[in-house]
Design an enzyme around this catalytic site. Structure first.
Site: not given
Length: 496
Positions: A109-111, A144
């Site tokens: 989800f960091k993308d 991250t």
């Protein structure tokens, strides 16, 4: 938009300038001067088209940038994803959905934010005519790091160095980082846990001799962690999108309140949901899901934040955190923006590892948040049962959220729609997920991936399969007190 510091000792600055600084000069975190109000009908219309259009509109609420420039940023950022929908929403039942934030180039989800942030920084450099280049310093508990490295790889006028706990990330997470290519990147393990790495990086931001060294080399600090305002705000968009998409598809009624269940470590992801609620999104509860490092569960339920406890290494390593930095932003809001009180609590955390909030503040938090945690056994059971019941394979972090969602429903009787925020592809944790699904233990992560594919009929993502052939480019590991020298060596190399 102008932004303020949670510590209250500096004047408001433009949000684009905050993106360049990363952390406020007084040590605080940047927050919006005011919360804009979203137009839900407008968002429903956007949700019927492409995600990048809605995301650009959300960014426009916060950043005083040309509309076309923001649209270009989001088109480029989300054009890298392997699903044209960007954020697919999986229906498990009419009352339970999974928001998949796992389709970016690093499968996490960091993308969602870290494909946007480098492009924001590049624009902000031009807007503010900043002469110095930007050095991104980031501590990571797993995902991250790779997302930031990939996002900033070879971006002009930037350099990035990532620090990770040497023995505190999953095998695939580590391989994704240490094989990272790019002429402006560095990766370094730290002997310790994530909190050691994060504390070390924060200390570097406050080191005046290091700042002078960087200035002489033509650089200034910024961050890709969720402490950076430019990292946090792109995450607000997917909460708004999920709601608007469900409403546009007739899954929920207009204005109906729903719950979001968020696996939580550094508190940035769930804080973005809180910001969306403050902007007018009809959110009933934000459910804070922790693993065995359940400092946040105790905080919401007992009014005491106490990091003085055993640190557990779990199968959900991105949540193996005892100091949740973004909680400071939430405390700033629920105290009526009392920066003096926030400073006192953060000083207490720094000196004694704990602080206590008054009962009235806890009551206010409980109006929006509900918190619990999942043990390792419960997480494994949830992975197994979700696949057995729905044929749907989830990673350990998402499993923590789904387990806590089930606890929430049992304890409260709330039958409102819940959206589980899925945070990583299960193949990033092949050995653990394989053991949960089939009971098999496999020491080799790539062999585990093959066995998992065979057992579940799912495909190994190319980002994982290709790691086996990539050389390790960043083998360095340093002690907890050696981060500064690692940065100096990196910057000297960048100047060669």
């Amino acid at each position: 938009m102008q932004v303020l510091s949670t510590r209250g000792k500096m004047n408001a600055i433009p949000a684009t300038q905050a993106v360049l600084q990363g952390i406020a000069a007084d040590g605080g975190l940047f927050v919006p001067e005011t919360f804009p109000e979203i137009d839900l009908e407008e968002m429903k219309a956007y949700a019927a088209h492409e995600y990048d259009i809605l995301a650009a509109r959300v960014l426009q609420y916060f950043f005083d940038m040309d509309e076309a420039a923001l649209a270009e940023i989001t088109q480029q950022a989300y054009g890298t994803f392997d699903d044209s929908r960007v954020v697919p929403i999986k229906e498990l039942s009419p009352a339970e959905y999974v928001m998949e934030l796992t389709h970016g180039p690093t499968l996490a989800f960091k993308d969602m934010a870290l494909q946007v942030l480098p492009r924001l920084i590049r624009r902000a450099l031009d807007i503010h005519k900043q002469e110095e280049n930007v050095l991104i310093l980031t501590a990571t508990s797993g995902d991250t790091g790779k997302a930031a490295l990939e996002g900033f790889r070879d971006v002009p006028r930037t350099a990035i160095e990532v620090f990770y706990p040497a023995d505190g990330v999953a095998t695939m997470q580590k391989l994704q980082m240490v094989t990272q290519e790019g002429g402006n990147v560095a990766v370094c393990g730290v002997q310790g846990n994530f909190d050691d790495a994060q504390t070390g990086v924060k200390a570097l931001f406050a080191d005046e001799t290091l700042k002078a060294f960087l200035k002489k080399a033509g650089y200034t600090f910024s961050s890709a962690n969720s402490i950076n305002f430019g990292r946090l705000i792109p995450q607000v968009a997917y909460y708004i999108y999920a709601y608007a998409k469900l409403a546009a598809d007739g899954k929920i009624a207009d204005g109906e309140e729903i719950n979001f269940v968020v696996p939580t470590g550094n508190f940035g992801n769930i804080l973005a949901g809180y910001y969306a609620k403050r902007m007018g999104l009809p959110v009933k509860k934000l459910i804070c899901a922790s693993n065995g490092n359940n400092v946040l569960t105790d905080f919401f339920n007992k009014s005491v934040y106490d990091a003085n406890r055993p640190f557990h290494k779990t199968m959900s390593p991105s949540m193996d955190i005892l100091i949740s930095s973004n909680l400071e932003r939430l405390l700033f809001e629920v105290t009526g923006r009392d920066d003096a009180q926030v400073r006192a609590w953060m000083e207490a955390l720094k000196t004694s590892g704990k602080y206590e909030i008054p009962q009235e503040t806890q009551a206010q938090l409980k109006g929006t948040f509900w918190a619990d945690f999942a043990s390792e056994e419960e997480t494994a059971q949830t992975i197994r049962e979700t696949f057995g019941t729905h044929g749907y394979l989830i990673d350990p972090h998402t499993a923590v959220a789904k387990c806590v969602e089930e606890k929430y429903r049992r304890e409260t009787g709330d039958d409102a729609v819940c959206v589980v925020v899925s945070t990583a592809n299960p193949y990033k944790f092949t050995q653990d997920v394989l053991r949960c699904i089939s009971g098999q233990d496999e020491d080799d992560a790539f062999r585990a991936a093959q066995l998992l594919a065979q057992a579940t009929g799912t495909e190994i993502p190319p980002q994982i399969a290709d790691l086996q052939e990539k050389p390790v480019l960043h083998p360095d590991v340093v002690g907890r007190t050696e981060l500064k020298s690692a940065v100096e060596v990196f910057i000297e190399r960048m100047g060669e």
